[in-house]
Motif scaffolding. Structure first.
Motif, mmCIF file in Angstrom:
data_model
loop_
_atom_site.group_PDB
_atom_site.id
_atom_site.type_symbol
_atom_site.label_atom_id
_atom_site.label_comp_id
_atom_site.label_asym_id
_atom_site.label_seq_id
_atom_site.Cartn_x
_atom_site.Cartn_y
_atom_site.Cartn_z
ATOM 1 N N GLU A 1 43.066 -12.734 65.909
ATOM 2 C CA GLU A 1 42.346 -12.176 66.964
ATOM 3 C C GLU A 1 43.419 -11.597 68.301
ATOM 4 O OE1 GLU A 1 38.854 -13.662 70.050
ATOM 5 O OE2 GLU A 1 39.435 -14.967 68.766
ATOM 6 N N MET A 2 43.124 -10.582 68.835
ATOM 7 C CA MET A 2 43.876 -10.057 69.686
ATOM 8 C C MET A 2 43.126 -10.100 71.059
ATOM 9 S SD MET A 2 46.771 -9.382 68.405
ATOM 10 C CE MET A 2 47.721 -8.484 69.461
ATOM 11 N N VAL B 1 52.592 -6.105 65.299
ATOM 12 C CA VAL B 1 51.451 -5.236 65.486
ATOM 13 C C VAL B 1 50.572 -5.089 66.416
ATOM 14 C CG1 VAL B 1 51.490 -5.401 62.734
ATOM 15 C CG2 VAL B 1 50.092 -6.573 64.248
ATOM 16 N N GLU B 2 50.864 -5.911 67.455
ATOM 17 C CA GLU B 2 49.995 -6.029 68.730
ATOM 18 C C GLU B 2 49.269 -4.733 69.153
ATOM 19 O OE1 GLU B 2 49.715 -8.662 72.737
ATOM 20 O OE2 GLU B 2 51.697 -8.152 71.757
ATOM 21 N N GLU B 3 50.363 -3.622 69.086
ATOM 22 C CA GLU B 3 50.027 -2.109 69.908
ATOM 23 C C GLU B 3 49.006 -1.494 68.713
ATOM 24 O OE1 GLU B 3 53.077 0.854 69.861
ATOM 25 O OE2 GLU B 3 54.467 -0.732 69.176
ATOM 26 N N PHE B 4 48.637 -1.859 67.443
ATOM 27 C CA PHE B 4 48.168 -1.330 66.590
ATOM 28 C C PHE B 4 46.624 -1.845 66.271
ATOM 29 C CE2 PHE B 4 52.465 -0.659 65.567
ATOM 30 C CZ PHE B 4 52.781 0.721 65.768
ATOM 31 N N ALA B 5 46.767 -3.127 66.809
ATOM 32 C CA ALA B 5 45.476 -3.973 66.620
ATOM 33 C C ALA B 5 44.402 -3.850 67.543
ATOM 34 C CB ALA B 5 45.649 -5.326 66.633
ATOM 35 N N GLN B 6 43.157 -3.850 67.234
ATOM 36 C CA GLN B 6 42.124 -3.708 68.194
ATOM 37 C C GLN B 6 41.811 -4.935 68.877
ATOM 38 O OE1 GLN B 6 38.732 -2.965 65.482
ATOM 39 N NE2 GLN B 6 39.338 -0.959 64.800
ATOM 40 N N GLU B 7 41.382 -4.933 70.393
ATOM 41 C CA GLU B 7 41.068 -5.862 70.995
ATOM 42 C C GLU B 7 39.824 -6.562 70.407
ATOM 43 O OE1 GLU B 7 39.411 -6.996 75.431
ATOM 44 O OE2 GLU B 7 40.646 -5.341 75.090
ATOM 45 N N SER C 1 42.059 -1.525 59.782
ATOM 46 C CA SER C 1 41.842 -0.235 60.834
ATOM 47 C C SER C 1 43.042 0.588 61.114
ATOM 48 C CB SER C 1 41.314 -0.995 62.018
ATOM 49 O OG SER C 1 42.187 -1.883 62.581
ATOM 50 N N HIS C 2 44.184 -0.038 60.818
ATOM 51 C CA HIS C 2 45.509 0.877 61.135
ATOM 52 C C HIS C 2 46.579 0.773 60.143
ATOM 53 C CE1 HIS C 2 48.925 2.595 63.202
ATOM 54 N NE2 HIS C 2 48.094 3.062 64.173
ATOM 55 N N LEU C 3 47.198 1.701 59.774
ATOM 56 C CA LEU C 3 48.256 1.629 58.598
ATOM 57 C C LEU C 3 49.172 0.648 58.864
ATOM 58 C CD1 LEU C 3 49.179 2.949 55.983
ATOM 59 C CD2 LEU C 3 50.659 4.515 57.659
ATOM 60 N N LYS C 4 49.446 0.365 60.168
ATOM 61 C CA LYS C 4 50.554 -0.715 60.576
ATOM 62 C C LYS C 4 50.175 -2.045 60.076
ATOM 63 C CE LYS C 4 53.971 1.914 61.943
ATOM 64 N NZ LYS C 4 55.297 2.143 61.382
ATOM 65 N N LEU C 5 48.904 -2.312 60.132
ATOM 66 C CA LEU C 5 48.281 -3.779 59.881
ATOM 67 C C LEU C 5 48.389 -3.865 58.276
ATOM 68 C CD1 LEU C 5 45.109 -3.704 62.237
ATOM 69 C CD2 LEU C 5 47.566 -4.780 62.829
ATOM 70 N N SER C 6 47.964 -2.764 57.593
ATOM 71 C CA SER C 6 48.003 -2.844 56.129
ATOM 72 C C SER C 6 49.540 -2.942 55.584
ATOM 73 C CB SER C 6 47.596 -1.519 55.462
ATOM 74 O OG SER C 6 46.290 -1.404 55.860
ATOM 75 N N GLU C 7 50.428 -2.333 56.416
ATOM 76 C CA GLU C 7 51.995 -2.557 56.015
ATOM 77 C C GLU C 7 52.256 -3.876 56.503
ATOM 78 O OE1 GLU C 7 53.671 0.649 58.191
ATOM 79 O OE2 GLU C 7 53.262 2.240 56.774
ATOM 80 N N GLU C 8 52.067 -4.532 57.381
ATOM 81 C CA GLU C 8 52.314 -5.913 57.705
ATOM 82 C C GLU C 8 51.868 -6.853 56.761
ATOM 83 O OE1 GLU C 8 54.402 -9.454 59.417
ATOM 84 O OE2 GLU C 8 54.847 -7.202 59.075
#
Length: 199
Positions: free
Chosen positions: A197-198, A127-133, A158-165
């Motif tokens: 944290e990213m 989910v790295e590309e969907f996460a915030q820095e 903050s992003h649907l992909k984070l919720s899905e994971e």
């Protein structure tokens, strides 16, 4: 959900007022056991009116409670009868947690077990590309069923992909020993923040 509740109250309240005014204005002497040609005293009329209003209010309250329970279950996708984790007598026990320990020790063991499982199985790379820095938070709410299985997972991020994971990981939590409240096995509501944290 609030819009649906507001909509239903916008429809129900005027309807209630109309029904209340109609029932409060009509008194049928034959319904109260008096002979048809006898006149009711003012006191009798007021007593009948109060009894009818009380019955009507109870009917409306019961109907609204039932309607609310159905709405909550549909919209939140949760078990309405589930007991909050903080209020339960005997919390669910995560795999390896001994239910003969004190409530506080079981709570700690279960919380640590769930947290460690989620932290080690949450795919941050995926989910790295969907996460915030910086710091990312996913808020998860779910039910631990009477059978000890996770169900009704709801996640916000903050992003649907984070919720899905988050949902994927939480649904995969191993079966637990179910919780008990007042001597009965019950479903339990559980909340979990997932923080990573990213850079």
């Amino acid at each position: 959900m609030l819009q649906k509740i507001k909509l239903s109250t916008n429809i129900i309240l005027p309807l209630l007022a109309l029904m209340l005014s109609v029932t409060s204005c009509s008194v049928n002497p034959s319904n109260v056991g008096n002979k048809g040609n006898e006149k009711l005293s003012q006191y009798d009329k007021e007593q009948i009116k109060d009894e009818e209003i009380a019955k009507f209010r109870k009917y409306i309250q019961d109907s609204l409670k039932e309607s609310y329970a159905v709405t909550v279950k549909k919209n939140l996708n949760t078990d309405v009868d589930a007991v909050p984790y903080s209020a339960i007598d005997l919390v669910p026990a995560y795999k390896g947690c001994d239910q003969s320990l004190s409530k506080e020790e079981i709570e700690h063991c279960t919380s640590e077990g769930i947290k460690n499982y989620v932290n080690s199985n949450f795919d941050t790379k995926g989910v790295e590309e969907f996460a915030q820095e910086g710091v990312n938070r996913v808020y998860v709410r779910f039910t631990i069923s009477k059978e000890g299985r996770v169900k009704d997972v709801d996640a916000r991020a903050s992003h649907l992909k984070l919720s899905e994971e988050a949902k994927r990981v939480v649904y995969s939590i191993p079966k637990m020993q179910p919780g008990k409240h007042r001597g009965e096995v019950v479903s339990v509501l559980y909340s979990l923040p997932i923080i990573f944290e990213m850079k």
